[in-house]
Scaffold this motif. Structure first.
Motif, PDB file in Angstrom:
ATOM      1  N   PHE A  77       4.769  44.919 -25.567  1.00 55.84           N
ATOM      2  CA  PHE A  77       5.035  44.671 -26.917  1.00 55.84           C
ATOM      3  C   PHE A  77       3.324  44.696 -27.734  1.00 55.84           C
ATOM      4  CE2 PHE A  77       4.634  42.010 -30.729  1.00 55.84           C
ATOM      5  CZ  PHE A  77       5.455  42.383 -31.866  1.00 55.84           C
ATOM      6  N   GLY A  78       3.377  45.657 -28.695  1.00 58.55           N
ATOM      7  CA  GLY A  78       2.197  45.762 -29.544  1.00 58.55           C
ATOM      8  C   GLY A  78       2.448  45.572 -31.092  1.00 58.55           C
ATOM      9  N   GLU A  79       1.352  45.213 -31.707  1.00 60.79           N
ATOM     10  CA  GLU A  79       1.603  45.156 -33.200  1.00 60.79           C
ATOM     11  C   GLU A  79       0.327  45.086 -33.601  1.00 60.79           C
ATOM     12  OE1 GLU A  79       3.602  41.879 -36.388  1.00 60.79           O
ATOM     13  OE2 GLU A  79       3.027  41.246 -34.389  1.00 60.79           O
ATOM     14  N   TRP A  80       0.483  46.045 -34.823  1.00 58.72           N
ATOM     15  CA  TRP A  80      -1.046  46.082 -35.695  1.00 58.72           C
ATOM     16  C   TRP A  80      -0.327  45.958 -37.258  1.00 58.72           C
ATOM     17  CZ3 TRP A  80      -4.455  50.982 -34.770  1.00 58.72           C
ATOM     18  CH2 TRP A  80      -5.887  50.673 -35.720  1.00 58.72           C
ATOM     19  N   ARG A  81      -0.885  44.791 -37.905  1.00 56.14           N
ATOM     20  CA  ARG A  81      -0.221  44.681 -39.278  1.00 56.14           C
ATOM     21  C   ARG A  81      -1.157  45.541 -40.082  1.00 56.14           C
ATOM     22  NH1 ARG A  81       3.749  41.554 -39.677  1.00 56.14           N
ATOM     23  NH2 ARG A  81       3.445  41.010 -41.948  1.00 56.14           N
ATOM     24  N   SER A  82      -0.284  46.043 -41.268  1.00 55.59           N
ATOM     25  CA  SER A  82      -1.215  46.481 -42.478  1.00 55.59           C
ATOM     26  C   SER A  82      -1.560  45.461 -43.279  1.00 55.59           C
ATOM     27  CB  SER A  82       0.136  47.315 -43.177  1.00 55.59           C
ATOM     28  OG  SER A  82      -0.430  47.822 -44.462  1.00 55.59           O
ATOM     29  N   ALA A  83      -2.906  46.145 -43.958  1.00 57.82           N
ATOM     30  CA  ALA A  83      -3.291  45.188 -44.976  1.00 57.82           C
ATOM     31  C   ALA A  83      -2.505  45.051 -46.183  1.00 57.82           C
ATOM     32  CB  ALA A  83      -4.944  45.821 -45.144  1.00 57.82           C
ATOM     33  N   ASP A  84      -1.565  45.854 -46.300  1.00 59.11           N
ATOM     34  CA  ASP A  84      -0.683  45.618 -47.435  1.00 59.11           C
ATOM     35  C   ASP A  84       0.330  44.783 -47.067  1.00 59.11           C
ATOM     36  OD1 ASP A  84      -2.317  47.821 -48.499  1.00 59.11           O
ATOM     37  OD2 ASP A  84      -0.845  49.442 -47.939  1.00 59.11           O
ATOM     38  N   ALA A  85       0.390  43.588 -47.665  1.00 62.39           N
ATOM     39  CA  ALA A  85       1.340  42.587 -47.109  1.00 62.39           C
ATOM     40  C   ALA A  85       2.781  42.748 -47.394  1.00 62.39           C
ATOM     41  CB  ALA A  85       0.904  41.275 -48.098  1.00 62.39           C
ATOM     42  N   ASP A  86       3.062  43.437 -48.678  1.00 60.08           N
ATOM     43  CA  ASP A  86       4.319  43.808 -48.696  1.00 60.08           C
ATOM     44  C   ASP A  86       4.920  45.329 -48.042  1.00 60.08           C
ATOM     45  OD1 ASP A  86       2.875  45.721 -50.352  1.00 60.08           O
ATOM     46  OD2 ASP A  86       4.157  45.434 -52.232  1.00 60.08           O
ATOM     47  N   ALA A  87       4.064  45.836 -47.204  1.00 60.37           N
ATOM     48  CA  ALA A  87       4.262  47.206 -46.714  1.00 60.37           C
ATOM     49  C   ALA A  87       5.576  46.890 -45.664  1.00 60.37           C
ATOM     50  CB  ALA A  87       3.210  47.649 -45.547  1.00 60.37           C
ATOM     51  N   PRO A  88       6.662  47.989 -45.678  1.00 60.50           N
ATOM     52  CA  PRO A  88       7.674  47.991 -44.622  1.00 60.50           C
ATOM     53  C   PRO A  88       7.094  47.749 -43.227  1.00 60.50           C
ATOM     54  CG  PRO A  88       7.426  50.001 -45.206  1.00 60.50           C
ATOM     55  CD  PRO A  88       6.540  49.263 -46.152  1.00 60.50           C
ATOM     56  N   THR A  89       8.110  47.258 -42.285  1.00 60.27           N
ATOM     57  CA  THR A  89       7.624  47.258 -40.856  1.00 60.27           C
ATOM     58  C   THR A  89       8.462  48.272 -40.074  1.00 60.27           C
ATOM     59  OG1 THR A  89       7.373  44.772 -41.009  1.00 60.27           O
ATOM     60  CG2 THR A  89       7.843  45.794 -38.895  1.00 60.27           C
ATOM     61  N   VAL A  90       7.843  48.891 -39.104  1.00 62.69           N
ATOM     62  CA  VAL A  90       8.516  49.947 -38.261  1.00 62.69           C
ATOM     63  C   VAL A  90       8.193  49.643 -36.947  1.00 62.69           C
ATOM     64  CG1 VAL A  90       8.631  52.389 -37.780  1.00 62.69           C
ATOM     65  CG2 VAL A  90       8.210  51.714 -39.964  1.00 62.69           C
ATOM     66  N   LEU A  91       9.098  49.675 -36.104  1.00 63.39           N
ATOM     67  CA  LEU A  91       9.193  49.385 -34.554  1.00 63.39           C
ATOM     68  C   LEU A  91       9.242  50.625 -33.974  1.00 63.39           C
ATOM     69  CD1 LEU A  91       9.321  47.309 -32.369  1.00 63.39           C
ATOM     70  CD2 LEU A  91      11.790  47.188 -32.634  1.00 63.39           C
ATOM     71  N   VAL A  92       8.709  50.787 -33.005  1.00 64.35           N
ATOM     72  CA  VAL A  92       8.520  52.240 -32.114  1.00 64.35           C
ATOM     73  C   VAL A  92       9.092  51.746 -30.812  1.00 64.35           C
ATOM     74  CG1 VAL A  92       7.171  53.964 -31.135  1.00 64.35           C
ATOM     75  CG2 VAL A  92       6.785  53.493 -33.450  1.00 64.35           C
ATOM     76  N   TYR A  93      10.299  52.446 -30.280  1.00 65.64           N
ATOM     77  CA  TYR A  93      10.641  51.967 -29.076  1.00 65.64           C
ATOM     78  C   TYR A  93      10.306  53.458 -27.986  1.00 65.64           C
ATOM     79  CZ  TYR A  93      14.016  52.027 -25.204  1.00 65.64           C
ATOM     80  OH  TYR A  93      14.294  52.261 -23.909  1.00 65.64           O
TER      81      TYR A  93
END
Length: 474
Positions: A77-93
């Motif tokens: 599992f990896g995560e890299w959050r955007s600096a834009d708090a209201d950005a959508p979240t995308v999960l890559v499988y």
């Protein structure tokens, strides 16, 4: 929708070219790890593969990179959050485990010693699926270079499975256990391909599958056909009759309720399939077959992409040695599989198959049916804005070419992500049929792999513009 200027496209390509050699060197290093999940002796290699990827995600810039345990192969599992708090979240499988491979299977080179020749990398996992997982690491860095950002335009997550090639037995349990951390607004599956090198396409669906083994038991032992034949039921005959009754003369499956609730092809979808440059003779050569046969009223592509099937995978029973042996065998067996399309529920299919078999087995024959773990079908609506984002990202990578839509006849665990996380699933892949997934001499076209990097680089900005941000950030 975001507007991507020509300068950004060129910046992406320049960045990729500058980092091409290091990217390929890293991929080759990963491909050397024989992460064969189906073979217990390779369990340490599957773990080594997971550890390698987690470390590389950290090097890429992911702030979180963890190895998640399962009762089978470990996932990453990896995560890299955007600096834009209201950005959508995308999960890559994707998945980091691979199919078994050995030189004696027909490989021209050692399958876990990558061989670069003629613009290709030959190695197990080159296309399925390490290459298509790994292109996202360079893609996100190119995205940052082209946009001037320090974080992605979306909250980016990765879930890279470690047992897809051995049936994803523990995958749904893993997703359910970590549903909060995996929460997303869309899932991108990078475990599919394109129509061909010069026809860029986006997959919009995969079929599900349910499979079973049927055991039929007659007399308690093989018995003399002269003494008892014609007076007691023969399990091998019952097996043959079941198989013969599975389809009618139009190749429709005869199991009552089998076609209930399926998502029928729309006129638009049939038109999109028809516009693909399909060469049936070439397809037959790839299939090593000598003629087509299938459900009446549908084209070959429609049959393998959008229609459910029932197939006999194996049949056995009775004497099969040299010469004759006049017996009524004690038992017989069948192995069946059912490819399922959108709208079909594997649990309902299992119930229908059990009822159908029970109705046809005569008195004097005992039967047992064992079903394996099912895989559910997955379908992306053609009008979903995120699908248009994927198509635009692909078009930017392929110099503005029209991107067409396909489906795949195979199956995968994407529907578990859709069902548990309640999000749309989309597909982004650049592998081509000649890559030889699961076959000897699997390869990936380097130029196409780098097109995947480009598409990934453009995708995050496209999705940031098209995905709804009405829900709270994940």
């Amino acid at each position: 929708m975001s507007d991507t200027p020509d300068s950004a496209v060129q910046t992406v390509r320049t960045y990729i070219e500058q980092h091409r050699a290091a990217f390929l060197d890293d991929l080759v290093e990963w491909l050397r790890i024989p992460s064969v999940s189906a073979q217990p002796d390779h369990a340490p290699d599957v773990r080594r593969s997971a550890d390698w990827l987690a470390a590389k995600l950290k090097d890429t810039g992911f702030t979180t990179a963890e190895v998640w345990e399962t009762d089978g192969g470990p996932a990453v599992f990896g995560e890299w959050r955007s600096a834009d708090a209201d950005a959508p979240t995308v999960l890559v499988y994707g998945h980091h485990d691979v199919q078994p491979a050995a030189r004696e299977d027909g490989w021209h080179t050692e399958p876990f010693e990558p061989h670069l020749a003629d613009g290709r990398i030959y190695a197990r996992g080159a296309a399925d699926d390490k290459g298509q997982v790994f292109f996202h690491t360079l893609g996100v860095r190119a995205h940052l270079a082209a946009t001037g950002r320090t974080t992605p335009a979306v909250h980016l997550k990765l879930l890279i499975e470690g047992e897809e090639e051995s049936g994803s037995e523990h995958f749904r349990e893993l997703v359910e256990a970590h549903a909060d951390r995996l929460a997303a607004d869309a899932v991108i599956v990078s475990d599919t391909g394109m129509w061909s090198e010069d026809v860029p396409t986006v997959c919009t669906g995969m079929r599900g599958v349910a499979d079973c083994e049927i055991e039929l038991h007659g007399p308690d032992q093989d018995i003399h056909s002269g003494s008892f034949g014609g007076a007691v039921p023969n399990p091998a005959t019952v097996a043959a009759r079941l198989v013969a009754a599975l389809h009618d003369e139009d190749e429709h499956v005869t199991i009552p309720g089998f076609y209930d609730d399926i998502a029928e092809l729309t006129d638009e979808e049939r038109a999109l399939v028809a516009e693909l440059p399909f060469d049936e003779a070439a397809w037959l050569r790839t299939a090593t077959s000598h003629g087509t046969l299938g459900e009446a009223g549908y084209s070959t592509l429609e049959r393998v992409w959008a229609r459910p099937t029932a197939e006999l995978n194996g049949i056995g029973g009775g004497y099969q040695g040299p010469g004759g042996k006049t017996i009524i065998p004690a038992s017989a067996m069948l192995k069946l599989s059912f490819r399922l399309v959108g709208g079909q529920d594997p649990d309902r299919i299992e119930e229908a198959v059990r009822a159908w078999v029970a109705e046809r087995v005569p008195d004097g024959i005992r039967h047992e049916i064992v079903f394996g773990a099912p895989t559910r079908p997955c379908l992306t609506p053609l009008d979903h804005p995120a699908l248009r984002s994927v198509a635009r990202a692909m078009s930017l990578a392929f110099d503005g070419q029209k991107v067409r839509y396909t489906r795949e006849g195979g199956s995968g665990p994407a529907a578990d992500l859709r069902d548990v996380l309640d999000v749309p699933v989309l597909f982004l892949g650049v592998s081509v049929p000649s890559d030889g997934w699961h076959a000897p001499n699997e390869k990936v076209e380097v130029d196409l792999l780098l097109k995947g990097v480009e598409a990934s680089a453009h995708l995050w900005g496209e999705l940031a513009g098209s995905l709804s941000t009405a829900v709270a950030p994940r």
